[in-house]
Design a protein around this motif. Structure first.
Motif, mmCIF file in Angstrom:
data_model
loop_
_atom_site.group_PDB
_atom_site.id
_atom_site.type_symbol
_atom_site.label_atom_id
_atom_site.label_comp_id
_atom_site.label_asym_id
_atom_site.label_seq_id
_atom_site.Cartn_x
_atom_site.Cartn_y
_atom_site.Cartn_z
ATOM 1 N N LYS A 7 0.116 0.716 -5.335
ATOM 2 C CA LYS A 7 1.574 0.690 -5.210
ATOM 3 C C LYS A 7 2.200 1.894 -5.906
ATOM 4 O O LYS A 7 3.121 2.519 -5.391
ATOM 5 N N TYR A 10 1.700 5.073 -4.014
ATOM 6 C CA TYR A 10 2.519 5.177 -2.794
ATOM 7 C C TYR A 10 3.936 5.638 -3.080
ATOM 8 O O TYR A 10 4.579 6.217 -2.206
ATOM 9 N N ARG A 75 6.652 2.498 8.116
ATOM 10 C CA ARG A 75 5.545 1.682 8.621
ATOM 11 C C ARG A 75 4.276 2.517 8.751
ATOM 12 O O ARG A 75 3.186 2.081 8.371
ATOM 13 N N ALA A 78 2.834 3.063 5.292
ATOM 14 C CA ALA A 78 2.205 1.861 4.760
ATOM 15 C C ALA A 78 0.852 1.607 5.415
ATOM 16 O O ALA A 78 -0.113 1.229 4.742
ATOM 17 N N VAL A 79 0.774 1.814 6.707
ATOM 18 C CA VAL A 79 -0.504 1.640 7.416
ATOM 19 C C VAL A 79 -1.532 2.644 6.899
ATOM 20 O O VAL A 79 -2.702 2.305 6.678
ATOM 21 N N ARG A 82 -2.774 1.477 3.548
ATOM 22 C CA ARG A 82 -3.682 0.337 3.711
ATOM 23 C C ARG A 82 -5.063 0.822 4.150
ATOM 24 O O ARG A 82 -6.076 0.371 3.653
ATOM 25 N N TYR A 87 -5.012 -1.652 0.256
ATOM 26 C CA TYR A 87 -3.869 -2.433 -0.236
ATOM 27 C C TYR A 87 -2.617 -2.064 0.537
ATOM 28 O O TYR A 87 -2.404 -0.907 0.873
ATOM 29 N N TRP A 88 -1.788 -3.075 0.793
ATOM 30 C CA TRP A 88 -0.514 -2.860 1.460
ATOM 31 C C TRP A 88 0.554 -2.559 0.410
ATOM 32 O O TRP A 88 0.758 -3.368 -0.501
ATOM 33 N N THR A 90 4.098 -2.356 -1.431
ATOM 34 C CA THR A 90 5.323 -3.154 -1.354
ATOM 35 C C THR A 90 6.443 -2.493 -2.109
ATOM 36 O O THR A 90 6.268 -1.614 -2.884
#
Length: 90
Positions: A7, A10, A75, A78-79, A82, A87-88, A90
């Motif tokens: 996280k 990101y 999106r 995030a992909v 992942r 991990y996604w 948030t």
């Protein structure tokens, strides 16, 4: 990489993607405005020579383009995170 580390990793990527999305959305809006048959410059809300309809239409078009580009970039980012970290964000 732990979920927290993913996280945190990101955050700067998301910030850069947001800046790029804003620039891309601005360029797409200018092109769409020209294709709609209007002047090269979209009207400002305080432009005395433009009517309410033109100003509100420009604002609606700009908002829609920005929202679509931002959602697609967020999106996609995030992909990618992942796929890279498992991990996604948030």
């Amino acid at each position: 990489m732990s979920g927290l580390a993913g996280k945190l990793a990101y955050k700067p990527v998301g910030l850069l993607l947001g800046v790029a999305a804003g620039a891309a959305a601005g360029a797409l809006f200018k092109q769409a405005w020209r294709l709609a048959g209007h002047d090269d410059d979209a009207p400002n809300a305080t432009d005395e020579d433009r009517g309410w309809g033109e100003i509100l239409a420009a604002a609606a078009l700009q908002g829609a383009i920005f929202a679509i580009v931002k959602a697609a970039v967020d999106r996609g980012g995030a992909v990618a995170v992942r796929r890279t970290t498992g991990y996604w964000p948030t």
